[in-house]
Design an enzyme around this catalytic site. Structure first.
Site: not given
Ligand code: FAD
Ligand code: SIN
Length: 535
Positions: A12, A37, A49, A118, A246, A355, A379, A390, A395-396
């Site tokens: 989610s 989860k 961030q 950035e 990171h 990261h 991701e 990357r 990523s977003l």
């Molecule tokens: P997630 O947002 O991690 O969601 C994963 C989901 O899967 C969760 O809901 C989890 O509960 C669920 N899940 C996992 N395993 C299971 C399971 N077995 N059963 C049921 N549910 C499960 N990227 C950018 O582009 N810009 C940024 O500024 C940036 N800043 C970041 C800062 C931080 C601190 C971090 C950690 C990452 C950052 N990133 C950034 C990277 C980016 O946030 C992530 O790559 C992105 O949000 C991943 O989204 P997602 O939907 O793929 O996974």
């Molecule tokens: C950050 O804010 O430095 C994280 C950005 C990213 O992971 O893309």
């Protein structure tokens, strides 16, 4: 319990919820089940961030520049057609979430967005909401998803394994061409039961696996479950050696999991990397100084720390305007104060931390994995956008673009996919409740030590071999536990992380060159021959 939903979404975060919303709008008569989860709002997304990169200011920026920056960061391994798709479709996808209510900061007294810069970006193109962009996006998506009666979110549901023909008794190997996914088995953490969830199509949006290292910015949910489930189901996974560190997580001597991130946007805002003595050092590594791509900055910090025998390096923000700094980075400012660092008075101690997982489940330009009726976005997927490293804030953007592409791709196919008959329920025969949780917690500790010591920022053949030998032992012990003990999220996370660790290490040992995030002392240079490491 057995549940049927037309579309099953695992995760989610930004990928899962964006996809669910798009699918719900297109298919009002179809049921969409989203599993998560822990709670709906807990994800990597929630902690983002810096922001989301998109070409916005057309007077200064254009697609070609964003494409060139992405390719440059990716160090020869990006798929150019995918980079083009994401960069060109990205702004429209960002506009959509703005329509759904996402707020991004504007310039003072202006209607124009305050675009940040950035590392690795040649222009200001990062839309952000203070230093809480991910929180704002997660909030928006949860509110939007709640408007659709055909979306049901199940919290505290842990997906254990994907269901394929293997569960019908058919022998499946990695080269079997027609593997199909019929849903998943999932543990309802509230009543301890394992349910059979059947679907016409399954979308993996399970995020990254940063918890495989001792120090990571990823929340504890980031245990690579989707990648491990796909690999167990004999699907293809690629480029796992490219784990991104990171450069600047906050160094906290007390230790914390996750490590707190000091956004790259702080350097984009004028923060400068320095030694404890206050001297700049990035000029020895890259002409872009503190704003070089992440792999270069993380390696530079790691190398300076090793040379000097120190636990951290520093980010100097003391020359910046306090009000402006606090307005842009309120969370970072507060966090620093909470551990006795005033960024306006003291340099911020920083250290690299794991990261982001650049590789993952191999998908094509519509998010289709190598298993039929199984897609992946966000991701956990490897689309080819990031290559060997990357670019910040891509990523977003990638998650938004691919969630949309998958929603389009399933349009005409959904009708033709039916629920599979004959799937047995989960077999827990011969297992008993765990007697010693310490076997799992100790296994997790060992795993993270192995990965951090041997397969971190700097690698070598000897280190990778040592890691593989030790991982094999852990694997055998954990599989024995799995065979005899009732499943728990802790046991499954350990199992999944061992798989992720194995995939990282095996891909790292295969890559006999240094490229992007993969640096090995045995082959410090790049070879002209480039290939993706597919396992
Ligand atoms: P997630 O947002 O991690 O969601 C994963 C989901 O899967 C969760 O809901 C989890 O509960 C669920 N899940 C996992 N395993 C299971 C399971 N077995 N059963 C049921 N549910 C499960 N990227 C950018 O582009 N810009 C940024 O500024 C940036 N800043 C970041 C800062 C931080 C601190 C971090 C950690 C990452 C950052 N990133 C950034 C990277 C980016 O946030 C992530 O790559 C992105 O949000 C991943 O989204 P997602 O939907 O793929 O996974
Ligand atoms: C950050 O804010 O430095 C994280 C950005 C990213 O992971 O893309």
């Amino acid at each position: 319990m057995r549940l049927q939903s037309d579309i099953l979404v695992l995760g989610s975060g930004i990928a899962g919820l964006t996809f669910a919303i798009k699918a719900a709008r297109k298919h009002k008569d179809r049921s969409i089940l989203v599993l998560t989860k822990t709670v709906e709002g807990e994800s990597n997304t929630r902690y983002a961030q810096g922001g989301v990169a998109a070409v916005w200011d057309l007077e200064k920026d254009n697609f070609d520049k964003h494409i060139a920056d992405t390719l440059d960061a990716g160090d020869g391994l990006c798929k150019t057609d995918i980079v083009k798709i994401v960069v060109e479709e990205g702004p429209e996808r960002v506009r959509e979430i703005i329509e759904w209510g996402a707020r991004f900061d504007k310039e003072k007294n202006s209607t124009e967005y305050d675009l940040a810069r950035e590392g690795g970006h040649s222009e200001h193109r990062i839309l952000h909401y203070k230093d809480l962009t991910g929180w704002e996006i997660q909030r928006t998506l949860m509110e939007e998803a709640a408007k659709y009666p055909n979306i049901k979110v199940l919290e505290h549901y842990y997906a254990l394994d994907l269901i394929t023909q293997h569960h019908l008794g058919r022998m499946i190997i990695r080269v079997t061409p027609d593997i199909e996914c019929y849903g998943c088995y999932a543990l309802n953490k509230e009543n301890g039961e394992i349910d059979t969830l059947l679907s016409r199509v399954t979308i993996l949006c399970t995020g990254g696996g940063g918890q495989v290292y001792k120090s990571t910015t990823n929340p504890v949910i980031a245990t690579g479950d989707g990648v491990a489930m796909t690999y167990r189901a004999k699907g293809r996974v690629e480029n796992m050696e490219f784990m991104q560190f990171h450069p600047t997580s906050l160094y906290n001597p007390a230790g914390e999991n996750p490590s707190f991130l000091v956004s790259e946007a702080v350097r984009g805002h004028g923060g400068i990397l320095k030694t404890a003595e206050g001297e700049e050092f990035m000029q020895h590594y890259d002409p872009r100084l503190s704003l070089a791509p992440r792999d270069i900055v993380a390696r530079a910090i790691d190398s300076e720390m090793k040379k000097r025998g120190t636990d951290c390096m520093y980010l100097d923000c003391r020359h910046l305007d306090k009000d402006d700094f606090v307005a842009h980075f309120p969370t970072i400012y507060e966090k620093c104060l909470s551990i006795g660092i005033d960024p306006m008075v003291n340099m911020i101690p920083v250290v690299p931390a794991c990261h982001y997982m650049c590789g993952g489940i191999k998908v094509d330009d519509h998010g289709r994995s190598s298993i039929h009726r199984l897609y992946a976005a966000g991701e956990c997927s490897s689309t080819g956008l990031h290559g060997a490293n990357r670019l910040a804030s891509n990523s977003l953007l990638e998650a938004l673009v691919f969630a949309d592409r998958i929603a389009h791709d399933i349009d005409e196919k959904l009708e033709g996919w039916s629920f599979q008959d004959g799937i047995p329920d989960w077999n827990a025969e011969g297992t008993t409740d765990p007697k010693e949780m310490v076997l799992i917690t100790q296994g997790m500790k060992e795993l993270r030590e192995i990965m951090s010591y041997y397969v971190g920022i700097v690698r070598s053949n000897v280190r990778c071999q040592r890691a593989l030998d030790r991982l094999y032992l852990l694997y055998k012990e954990t599989e024995e536990l799995y065979r005899t003990t009732a499943v728990s999220p802790q046991l499954m996370e350990l199992r999944n992380l061992i798989t992720v660790a194995y995939l990282i290490t095996r891909s790292a040992s295969h890559r006999r060159e240094s490229r992007g995030l993969h640096f090995t002392t045995d082959y410090p240079d790049q070879l002209p021959f480039i290939e993706h490491s597919v396992l």
